[in-house]
Write a protein that holds these residues in place. Structure first.
Motif, mmCIF file in Angstrom:
data_model
loop_
_atom_site.group_PDB
_atom_site.id
_atom_site.type_symbol
_atom_site.label_atom_id
_atom_site.label_comp_id
_atom_site.label_asym_id
_atom_site.label_seq_id
_atom_site.Cartn_x
_atom_site.Cartn_y
_atom_site.Cartn_z
ATOM 1 N N GLN A 6 9.355 -81.658 -28.664
ATOM 2 C CA GLN A 6 9.166 -80.685 -27.579
ATOM 3 C C GLN A 6 8.642 -79.336 -28.078
ATOM 4 O OE1 GLN A 6 13.065 -80.823 -25.755
ATOM 5 N NE2 GLN A 6 12.271 -82.146 -24.137
ATOM 6 N N ASN A 7 8.530 -79.166 -29.381
ATOM 7 C CA ASN A 7 7.955 -77.927 -29.895
ATOM 8 C C ASN A 7 6.469 -77.930 -29.572
ATOM 9 O OD1 ASN A 7 6.681 -75.997 -31.816
ATOM 10 N ND2 ASN A 7 8.822 -75.696 -32.400
ATOM 11 N N ARG A 8 5.963 -76.787 -29.140
ATOM 12 C CA ARG A 8 4.580 -76.717 -28.664
ATOM 13 C C ARG A 8 3.598 -76.212 -29.719
ATOM 14 N NH1 ARG A 8 6.382 -73.366 -23.703
ATOM 15 N NH2 ARG A 8 7.720 -72.617 -25.358
ATOM 16 N N ALA A 64 13.090 -73.786 -26.792
ATOM 17 C CA ALA A 64 14.066 -72.774 -26.370
ATOM 18 C C ALA A 64 13.380 -71.562 -25.746
ATOM 19 C CB ALA A 64 14.923 -72.336 -27.554
ATOM 20 N N ASN A 65 12.098 -71.367 -26.034
ATOM 21 C CA ASN A 65 11.331 -70.267 -25.452
ATOM 22 C C ASN A 65 10.668 -70.762 -24.167
ATOM 23 O OD1 ASN A 65 9.856 -67.969 -24.899
ATOM 24 N ND2 ASN A 65 8.391 -68.273 -26.542
ATOM 25 N N ALA A 66 11.482 -71.072 -23.182
ATOM 26 C CA ALA A 66 10.976 -71.640 -21.932
ATOM 27 C C ALA A 66 10.254 -70.613 -21.070
ATOM 28 C CB ALA A 66 12.132 -72.260 -21.149
ATOM 29 N N SER A 67 10.384 -69.344 -21.400
ATOM 30 C CA SER A 67 9.738 -68.312 -20.575
ATOM 31 C C SER A 67 8.223 -68.319 -20.739
ATOM 32 C CB SER A 67 10.296 -66.932 -20.914
ATOM 33 O OG SER A 67 9.950 -66.582 -22.242
ATOM 34 N N MET A 68 7.721 -68.912 -21.814
ATOM 35 C CA MET A 68 6.270 -68.967 -22.029
ATOM 36 C C MET A 68 5.758 -70.379 -21.814
ATOM 37 S SD MET A 68 5.064 -66.274 -24.843
ATOM 38 C CE MET A 68 3.472 -66.300 -24.072
ATOM 39 N N ARG A 69 4.824 -70.496 -20.888
ATOM 40 C CA ARG A 69 4.191 -71.789 -20.639
ATOM 41 C C ARG A 69 3.126 -72.043 -21.717
ATOM 42 N NH1 ARG A 69 1.206 -72.206 -16.172
ATOM 43 N NH2 ARG A 69 0.530 -70.057 -16.467
#
Length: 180
Positions: free
Chosen positions: A41-43, A154-159
């Motif tokens: 899930q890491n982008r 964990a940084n879900a605020s950034m798409r």
């Protein structure tokens, strides 16, 4: 509960590397795989693919294996490592990092063409400023650092499109233009 962890694998770089991307410490999934940003899930790798994969060359993709990702990074002049060699940490939680021991970036920065360091995540930038920058200053090495947002789930605020835009600007500033 906190555990003491060692990084477990070395940097990816060669003499042609022009940008050094530093995380804080590999996640448990990455440590188990022995390579960077291996949590599915890491982008990070989708961002790199969006920036650098040549649409005219179907082979120019990061792939899923450490070997294919290493080759992709080096082909695009990207070095990879982490700020921390060892620390006490709870899982993959950067906020839990204690007793951090830094990696020595001097060999990479002296023996490559790296002109910028990019840190992925606030903790990596904070630890870089605290632990790495003084070492580099003492060695007479001046390479600007650009802090970037974390690609962690964990940084879900950034798409993903937002991450791609921010990373595109940083790589452009570092002299490595992305594919449009």
């Amino acid at each position: 509960m906190s555990e003491h962890v060692e990084h477990g694998f070395g940097p990816v770089w060669d003499a042609d590397s022009r940008v050094l991307v530093l995380g804080s410490m590999p996640s448990p999934k990455s440590r188990a795989a022995g390579f960077y940003y291996m949590h599915r899930q890491n982008r990070f790798w989708p961002v790199m693919a969006a920036l650098f994969a040549d649409p005219a060359d179907p082979r120019d993709v990061p792939g899923d294996s450490p070997d294919s990702r290493r080759a992709f990074a080096l082909r695009h002049h990207i070095a990879l490592w982490d700020v921390i060699a060892s620390c006490d940490i709870v899982g993959a939680s950067d906020s839990s990092i204690r007793n951090a021991v830094p990696n020595d970036l001097t060999p990479i920065l002296r023996d490559s063409h790296v002109t910028r360091v990019l840190t992925t995540g606030a903790k990596a930038a904070q630890l870089y400023r605290k632990l790495i920058a003084p070492q580099l200053d003492a060695a007479g090495i001046a390479v600007p650092m650009i802090p970037l947002p974390s690609t962690s789930p964990a940084n879900a605020s950034m798409r993903l499109p937002d991450l791609v835009a921010v990373y595109r600007a940083a790589f452009h500033e570092a002299g490595i233009p992305a594919i449009d």
